[in-house]
Design an enzyme around this catalytic site. Sequence first.
Site, PDB file in Angstrom:
ATOM      1  CG  ASP A  39      64.022  31.535  48.833  1.00  0.00           C
ATOM      2  OD1 ASP A  39      64.507  30.647  48.801  1.00  0.00           O
ATOM      3  OD2 ASP A  39      63.785  31.721  50.049  1.00  0.00           O
ATOM      4  CG  ASN A  57      69.716  13.667  52.947  1.00  0.00           C
ATOM      5  OD1 ASN A  57      69.316  13.026  52.762  1.00  0.00           O
ATOM      6  ND2 ASN A  57      70.268  14.417  54.307  1.00  0.00           N
ATOM      7  CG  ASP A  67      66.636  18.911  51.974  1.00  0.00           C
ATOM      8  OD1 ASP A  67      65.887  19.034  51.552  1.00  0.00           O
ATOM      9  OD2 ASP A  67      67.224  17.984  52.798  1.00  0.00           O
ATOM     10  CB  SER A 123      76.607  19.077  44.351  1.00  0.00           C
ATOM     11  OG  SER A 123      75.676  17.751  44.625  1.00  0.00           O
TER      12      SER A 123
END
Length: 175
Positions: A39, A57, A67, A123
Amino acid sequence: RRFRVYAMAAAAARVSNGGGGVVRFPLSASSALVIQKGDITKWSIDGSTDAIVNPANERMLGGGGADGAIHRAAGPQLVEACRTVPEVRPRVRCPTGEARITRNTLRVAKENNIHYIAFPAISCGVYGYPYDEAATVAISTIKEFPNDFKEVHFVLFSPDIYDIWLNKVDELLKD
Ligand code: AR6
């Protein structure tokens, strides 16, 4: 614990949790690439300046996936700090552009004297980028971008992505 967070819009790497599985690859006499499961919000290097890369983003005010986890771990100071980043156009603080954004992150870290940096599999979650291609972009960028990092870590949240990263490092760094 203190860490700095640099936001990136879209780009290249991938991360996951499984416990253990830390593998080091030398990049030069003074630097190494480290692949590990885990993590990224728990990652730190004791006593050193460190940075984690947030797969954010363009708006940079939080979201899901890594995020969201990073914002939860950091607390409200992170979103406050993100708000101070100037918008380049309405609602865009960090424009998308995978290679440029990856290199920008490395340059920002270098300018801020960061010695240890951790990337997730950017991504490869919400944005759905293909894992193998993401691994190629992420690892070849680290290999090709001149840097003074002591260690560049990829902290990978899922075992399948961890395996793909390991294979890709073998392929790209074997020379
Ligand atoms: N530590 C390490 N890796 C993680 C963690 C964690 N705590 N949590 C998830 N991952 P994603 P993206 C992995 O979706 O595809 C957000 O809404 C995850 O398993 O976090 O770049 C942003 O606001 C996956 O392998 O990022 C953006 O809108 C990898 O991190 C959008 O998602 C990246 O998955 C960005 O999507």
